[in-house]
Design a protein around this motif. Sequence first.
Motif, short mmCIF file in Angstrom:
data_model
loop_
_atom_site.label_atom_id
_atom_site.label_comp_id
_atom_site.label_asym_id
_atom_site.label_seq_id
_atom_site.Cartn_x
_atom_site.Cartn_y
_atom_site.Cartn_z
N ALA A 54 0.86 -1.18 0.00
CA ALA A 54 0.00 0.00 0.00
C ALA A 54 0.89 1.23 0.00
O ALA A 54 1.50 1.58 1.01
CB ALA A 54 -0.91 -0.01 1.22
N VAL A 55 1.00 1.89 -1.14
CA VAL A 55 2.01 2.93 -1.37
C VAL A 55 1.34 4.27 -1.62
O VAL A 55 0.34 4.37 -2.33
CB VAL A 55 2.87 2.55 -2.60
N ALA A 56 1.94 5.34 -1.04
CA ALA A 56 1.49 6.70 -1.35
C ALA A 56 2.67 7.57 -1.74
O ALA A 56 2.62 8.33 -2.70
CB ALA A 56 0.75 7.31 -0.15
N TYR A 57 3.77 7.46 -0.97
CA TYR A 57 4.93 8.36 -1.14
C TYR A 57 6.00 7.69 -2.00
O TYR A 57 6.34 6.53 -1.79
CB TYR A 57 5.49 8.69 0.24
N GLN A 58 6.51 8.41 -2.98
CA GLN A 58 7.56 7.93 -3.89
C GLN A 58 7.22 6.55 -4.49
O GLN A 58 8.02 5.61 -4.41
CB GLN A 58 8.91 7.87 -3.16
N CYS A 79 1.46 -3.18 -6.32
CA CYS A 79 1.24 -1.95 -5.55
C CYS A 79 -0.23 -1.57 -5.58
O CYS A 79 -0.89 -1.67 -6.61
CB CYS A 79 2.07 -0.81 -6.12
N SER A 80 -0.70 -1.13 -4.43
CA SER A 80 -2.00 -0.48 -4.34
C SER A 80 -1.73 0.96 -3.97
O SER A 80 -1.30 1.25 -2.86
CB SER A 80 -2.86 -1.17 -3.27
N ARG A 81 -1.95 1.87 -4.91
CA ARG A 81 -1.50 3.26 -4.73
C ARG A 81 -2.59 4.15 -4.15
O ARG A 81 -3.70 4.23 -4.67
CB ARG A 81 -1.04 3.83 -6.07
N GLU A 82 -2.25 4.82 -3.06
CA GLU A 82 -3.15 5.78 -2.43
C GLU A 82 -2.96 7.16 -3.07
O GLU A 82 -1.85 7.67 -3.12
CB GLU A 82 -2.86 5.90 -0.93
N GLU A 83 -4.04 7.74 -3.55
CA GLU A 83 -3.97 9.10 -4.08
C GLU A 83 -4.04 10.12 -2.95
O GLU A 83 -3.62 11.27 -3.11
CB GLU A 83 -5.11 9.34 -5.07
N GLU A 84 -4.57 9.70 -1.81
CA GLU A 84 -4.59 10.52 -0.59
C GLU A 84 -4.34 9.59 0.59
O GLU A 84 -4.60 8.39 0.51
CB GLU A 84 -5.95 11.19 -0.42
N PRO A 85 -3.78 10.11 1.70
CA PRO A 85 -3.55 9.26 2.87
C PRO A 85 -4.86 8.67 3.37
O PRO A 85 -5.84 9.38 3.59
CB PRO A 85 -2.94 10.23 3.89
N LEU A 86 -4.88 7.37 3.57
CA LEU A 86 -6.11 6.66 3.94
C LEU A 86 -6.07 6.07 5.33
O LEU A 86 -6.93 5.26 5.69
CB LEU A 86 -6.39 5.55 2.91
N GLY A 87 -5.08 6.45 6.13
CA GLY A 87 -5.01 5.92 7.49
C GLY A 87 -4.52 4.49 7.51
O GLY A 87 -3.85 4.02 6.59
N THR A 88 -4.87 3.77 8.57
CA THR A 88 -4.39 2.40 8.74
C THR A 88 -5.39 1.34 8.29
O THR A 88 -5.03 0.17 8.18
CB THR A 88 -4.03 2.15 10.22
N GLY A 90 -8.02 2.30 5.67
CA GLY A 90 -8.40 2.63 4.30
C GLY A 90 -7.63 1.87 3.24
O GLY A 90 -8.21 1.43 2.24
N PRO A 91 -6.30 1.67 3.42
CA PRO A 91 -5.55 0.92 2.40
C PRO A 91 -6.03 -0.52 2.22
O PRO A 91 -5.89 -1.09 1.13
CB PRO A 91 -4.12 0.95 2.93
N ASP A 188 -15.28 -5.60 4.32
CA ASP A 188 -16.62 -5.01 4.28
C ASP A 188 -16.92 -4.14 5.49
O ASP A 188 -17.91 -3.40 5.48
CB ASP A 188 -17.66 -6.13 4.16
N ARG A 189 -16.10 -4.22 6.53
CA ARG A 189 -16.29 -3.36 7.69
C ARG A 189 -15.72 -1.95 7.46
O ARG A 189 -16.01 -1.03 8.22
CB ARG A 189 -15.57 -3.95 8.91
N ILE A 190 -14.88 -1.80 6.44
CA ILE A 190 -14.12 -0.57 6.25
C ILE A 190 -14.76 0.27 5.15
O ILE A 190 -14.95 -0.18 4.03
CB ILE A 190 -12.66 -0.89 5.88
N GLU A 191 -15.07 1.52 5.48
CA GLU A 191 -15.65 2.42 4.50
C GLU A 191 -14.55 2.97 3.57
O GLU A 191 -13.40 3.09 3.98
CB GLU A 191 -16.36 3.59 5.20
N PRO A 192 -14.91 3.30 2.33
CA PRO A 192 -13.91 3.81 1.37
C PRO A 192 -13.55 5.27 1.63
O PRO A 192 -13.87 6.17 0.86
CB PRO A 192 -14.62 3.64 0.01
#
Length: 375
Positions: A54-58, A79-88, A90-91, A188-192
């Motif tokens: 789960a990657v966001a930076y570089q 890689c699963s790329r985060e366009e914005e920080p998703l916390g612990t 969200g990824p 399914d417990r985690i909202e997008p």
Amino acid sequence: MTKALILVGGYGTRLRPLTLSVPKPLIHFCNKSIVEHQIEALVNQAGVNHVILAVAYQPDAMIDALHHLESKFGIRITCSREEEPLGTAGPIRLAKDLIVENGDDSDSFFVCNSDVICEFPLKEMIAFHQKHGQEGTILVTKVDDPSKYGVVVAEDDGKIERFVEKPKEFVGDCINAGLYIFRKSIIDRIEPRPTSIEKEVFPVMAAEGALYRMKLQGYWADIGQPKDFLKGMHLYLDSVDKKWKKGQIEHDDEIPKLAKGDKFIGNVLVSESATIGDGCLIGPDVTIGPNCRIDDGVRIQRSALMEGVTVRSYSWIDSSILGWESTVGKWVRIEGLTVVGQDVQINKECYINGAFILPHKGINNSIHTSGTIVM
């Protein structure tokens, strides 16, 4: 268990200036990238054949590193790329399609925090998870002062009752170690949206009796900042030393050999391509990376040297981290948890105390004030 998600999305601000040059998961910890330590354990101990980062930076640097690791371990890495920080949490939701893709009949998967280094008791975790049969398993570790952390309170069989943040009265001494096994139903417990797994997901699971903890036997460290990086290095090297002495070596390529000889005190790890001059004294708790050059009469203790560092004659280095391709001149003294970025040139006879030196700098004068940032 065939899949693991490693959370590597943070910006690594606590490990600057090192992370100004290299993403935190790719920084070498004891001469191997942090993420490689985790992947090696997941492959060798748990049979994981697909690692999702789960990657966001570089992200480009992370992707470039994947090819080497895929080839080395014979696995698939995506890689699963985060366009914005998703916390612990969200990824995990973001990577849903990769986790539950067709052709994978495994019911559960690992999730790892990329800052964590420990014994990685993955076989034991799998057995424990299968035994209790519930939705989640958290690895926990015992700490001396639980009032600084969020404490995991559980029954004797490991069923988690509740979480208590920085308790003023003693309720337990085990904290979240950042390594989990989940059934895929947790997605399914985690909202997008940006979500905290510790504050928003775990309490609900615990209330339903769906979350268990397993206690870690052995060392553990969050190595996401310089002080803890060096502490984790000490714990890791001590663990390696004990395993060799006890003959508990299952994978010779996984457990490195420590340096021996008159030049070394305590636990020291030296790359085969490094050179060390005459009259040096190295250790305890030192790692020296590939292609490092240590000239005559150098003293180093409780420090990490990244690849390509040069230390000229009669210099002293204590409790510090030196970044890639940096050079330390003759008769230099560096101490006080100094962190030197990439390609820094420190002139002869300088004294550096607790400084943070950004990449590509030339240092011609001493730095006496701890906490100084050289930009």
